[in-house]
Enzyme design. Structure first.
Site, PDB file in Angstrom:
ATOM      1  N   TYR A 196      -5.473 -10.242  -6.275  1.00 32.48           N
ATOM      2  CA  TYR A 196      -5.900  -9.387  -5.161  1.00 32.48           C
ATOM      3  C   TYR A 196      -5.286  -8.001  -5.282  1.00 32.48           C
ATOM      4  CZ  TYR A 196      -6.039  -7.443  -0.450  1.00 32.48           C
ATOM      5  OH  TYR A 196      -6.208  -6.600   0.619  1.00 32.48           O
ATOM      6  N   SER A 248      -4.238  -1.558  -0.418  1.00 34.55           N
ATOM      7  CA  SER A 248      -3.345  -2.549   0.194  1.00 34.55           C
ATOM      8  C   SER A 248      -1.896  -2.299  -0.184  1.00 34.55           C
ATOM      9  CB  SER A 248      -3.753  -3.956  -0.265  1.00 34.55           C
ATOM     10  OG  SER A 248      -2.781  -4.919   0.090  1.00 34.55           O
TER      11      SER A 248
END
Length: 338
Positions: free
Chosen positions: A155, A130
């Site tokens: 995350y 990501s």
């Protein structure tokens, strides 16, 4: 090829499976169908795969990647050549509310995928990282050579952990792995927790939209077809050791092992308010905007340098924001009958 796709009922997973089936691959898709967002949307994606072109080459198993025994059986009974690992607990803000879900899915689940690949001679593992890994980095555009030691959310930390775990397995077991740092993916069949979906839904319903950081965000919005093109191009081009890599001047994006990471974005960040005005124009209605402060874990701007991916696999994004939003709104109106 015979390809395992984890997270097959997800947004990107669905589009990737369609692409692979269209070109003639055998695809086994797995997903735990959790209720992080509307399960009916996930089931509708699966129905499209099970009834659409190439459906005779598609098989689905409901399975949680964090279930070690089930994953061991999956790899033992499967005959996969390559694996695309997309299953994860997504969302930056949700990681503040339910951190355990991220450790289970993103760390334990990824470990199970790595072990399966290690023990069953997988030719290439491609996995979703990501743009969030860039965290507090303010040097734009983000480059794979940049430091990513300062994540701003759990995350993001789990995604960086995935890159480190993959490197360990590439080094120890010569498992070819490629991590792809996705930048703000959007398009038809998108996730209901993402900005385009939320904005379109609320504007059509005459409800206000929440716009964080007082609308001063800039994002490298990347259309899902471009994302899938990048995934497939890297899947077909297995990672190999970088002969030029040096431990005295280490390149963070490659290795002496068959490991690498790439940015996968559009390369042209867009002001969030410009994005919203484009949605308004296409929907034909004005938004009621609720301006809010920056949220914990968010970053003000993302921008991808995609030069490395272009050089490696000739990746070049083709879909601009206006065209991409038009396609999403058309799908949304048809799917929800509004």
């Amino acid at each position: 090829m015979n390809v395992l796709v984890t997270g097959a009922a997800g947004f990107i997973g669905y589009h990737l499976c369609r692409y692979l089936l269209a070109r003639g691959d055998q695809v086994l898709g797995i997903d735990n169908l959790n209720d992080y967002y509307d399960v009916n949307l996930k089931l509708a994606r699966l129905k499209e795969l099970e009834e659409g072109a190439g459906c005779e080459r598609f098989r689905f198993i409901k399975l949680d990647v964090s279930d070690k025994a089930a994953m061991e059986q999956l790899f033992r009974e499967g005959d996969f050549q390559r694996v695309v690992h997309l299953a994860a607990q997504a969302g930056v803000r949700y990681s503040l509310e339910n951190p355990d879900a991220y450790i289970s899915a993103n760390i334990v689940g990824f470990m199970n995928v790595l072990e399966g690949c290690r023990h069953h001679s997988i030719e290439h593992l491609v996995y979703a990282s990501s743009s969030s890994v860039y965290g507090a980095n303010e040097t734009l555009p983000f480059s794979e050579r940049d430091n990513v030691d300062h994540p701003l959310s759990l995350y993001a930390a789990t995604k960086k952990s995935n890159e480190l775990m993959a490197h360990t397995y590439s080094s120890l077991y010569r498992l070819p792995t490629t991590g792809l740092r996705f930048f703000t993916v959007y398009g038809p069949w998108g996730r209901p927790d993402m900005a385009l979906f939320l904005f379109t839904r609320n504007i059509l319903a005459g409800e206000p939209i929440d716009v964080f950081n007082q609308g001063n965000h800039r994002r490298d919005f990347t259309y899902v077809d471009d994302i899938v093109e990048g995934v497939v191009r890297t899947l077909d081009d297995a990672a190999a050791p970088d002969a030029k890599w040096s431990g005295s001047d280490p390149d963070p994006s490659t290795s002496f092992a068959p490991w690498r990471v790439f940015n996968l974005g559009h390369g042209e960040p867009v002001e969030l308010m410009t994005y919203i005005r484009t949605i308004e124009r296409i929907v034909g209605r004005k938004a009621k905007i609720n301006l809010l402060p920056m949220q914990p874990g968010d970053v003000p701007e993302t921008a991808a340098s995609v030069k490395a991916l272009e050089a490696a696999v000739h990746y070049r994004p083709e879909t601009g924001v206006e065209e991409g939003i038009e396609r999403f709104v058309s799908w949304y109106r048809q799917f929800y009958g509004v």
